[in-house]
Design an enzyme around this catalytic site. Structure first.
Site, PDB file in Angstrom:
ATOM      1  N   ASP A  67      34.187  39.101  46.333  1.00  0.00           N
ATOM      2  CA  ASP A  67      35.291  38.192  46.626  1.00  0.00           C
ATOM      3  C   ASP A  67      34.971  37.181  47.730  1.00  0.00           C
ATOM      4  O   ASP A  67      33.963  37.306  48.432  1.00  0.00           O
ATOM      5  CB  ASP A  67      36.555  38.999  46.991  1.00  0.00           C
ATOM      6  N   ASN A 136      45.641  50.733  50.798  1.00  0.00           N
ATOM      7  CA  ASN A 136      46.660  50.814  49.743  1.00  0.00           C
ATOM      8  C   ASN A 136      46.012  51.011  48.370  1.00  0.00           C
ATOM      9  O   ASN A 136      46.654  50.853  47.348  1.00  0.00           O
ATOM     10  CB  ASN A 136      47.525  49.551  49.740  1.00  0.00           C
ATOM     11  N   HIS A 138      43.459  49.195  47.198  1.00  0.00           N
ATOM     12  CA  HIS A 138      42.890  47.997  46.575  1.00  0.00           C
ATOM     13  C   HIS A 138      41.369  48.079  46.492  1.00  0.00           C
ATOM     14  O   HIS A 138      40.719  48.756  47.281  1.00  0.00           O
ATOM     15  CB  HIS A 138      43.367  46.704  47.276  1.00  0.00           C
ATOM     16  N   GLU A 143      45.130  43.921  44.523  1.00  0.00           N
ATOM     17  CA  GLU A 143      46.157  44.680  45.234  1.00  0.00           C
ATOM     18  C   GLU A 143      46.992  45.493  44.237  1.00  0.00           C
ATOM     19  O   GLU A 143      46.902  45.277  43.025  1.00  0.00           O
ATOM     20  CB  GLU A 143      47.058  43.700  46.009  1.00  0.00           C
TER      21      GLU A 143
END
Ligand code: F6R
Length: 243
Positions: A67, A136, A138, A143
């Site tokens: 990313d 979380n 991800h 996400e």
């Protein structure tokens, strides 16, 4: 799934680096999928060390990063390209032309993502993908509730992420609001996946991701459906697993 439990961060990094170097030794012209973040830093330091000792050769290796922030130049010290150059590429004998990070300066999202998908395709596919795990669940910038079937795409960053990142910029306007990320589908196409986790803060999400239901609510849970995943963690991050 293989689970490798290391006593601490140092040994977790060395074990994961061993897996990556085995990949390079077995297939010198391999394609490595790489991640940024704090977890892989020890791995990159170890790989650099082995390269300097003459044990590793990166001359034919290609790398494809997960990313990049949209709008950040490669020389911006918050960009993931800058991170990779600083923490790995500048210290090994990799050909910079063989290192790929999504083009943060391409403001046409569709073009940036299509170009990146073509880079992955033309490379012949990722042989080994290294992943960190978000608190979380991800992976990359995928996400919770992101569709599993996406290839590289542009994501809007949560307001909380923008706020948290603002400490690295002079004004809030300079903080990236979007990012390009390989999608879950791109990640799942890697031949092998190595997930690295450390610290007690990751213990619950490791349990949910690898032993809970497979759901977009926990993006990393999709990895349970991949047939070659190795989880390398320190004792704290794996503390809630019944091994
Ligand atoms: C990094 C990335 C992220 C991180 C994740 C964990 O390229 O895509 O998904 O892997 O946020 O970050 P750390 O390692 O800092 O806990």
């Amino acid at each position: 799934m293989r689970i490798i439990k290391a006593p601490d961060y140092q040994s977790m990094s060395r074990m994961a680096a061993n897996i990556i170097s085995a990949q390079i030794i077995m297939k010198p012209k391999c394609v490595l999928g790489l991640a940024t973040g704090s977890t892989p830093l020890g791995i990159y330091a170890q790989l650099i060390d082995w390269y300097k000792k003459g044990d590793l050769d990166f001359s034919e290796v290609q790398t494809i990063n997960l990313d990049e922030y949209k709008g950040l130049a490669p020389d911006n010290d918050q960009s993931y390209r800058y991170f990779m150059n600083q923490n790995l590429f500048n210290h090994i004998n990799i050909d910079m032309k063989n290192t790929y990070v999504p083009d943060g300066l391409e403001m046409d999202s569709e073009k940036a993502c299509n170009d990146y998908n073509n880079i992955i395709l033309n490379s012949g596919g990722v042989d080994m993908q290294l992943l960190g795990l978000g608190n979380n669940g991800h992976i990359g910038f995928n996400e919770p509730d992101e569709a599993f079937e996406k290839m590289t795409h542009c994501v809007k960053l949560a307001e909380s992420t923008v706020q948290a990142n603002s400490r690295f910029f002079e004004t809030i306007d300079e903080v990236p609001k979007e990012a390009y990320t390989m999608g879950i589908k791109s990640i799942m196409q890697a031949r092998k996946i190595v997930v690295v986790v450390n610290g007690s803060g990751k213990a619950q999400i490791v349990k949910d991701a690898f032993f809970g239901p497979v759901t977009p609510k926990v993006p990393a849970s999709v990895l349970q459906l991949h047939n070659d995943v190795t989880l390398v963690g320190d004792a704290e991050a794996l503390a809630l697993l019944d091994l």
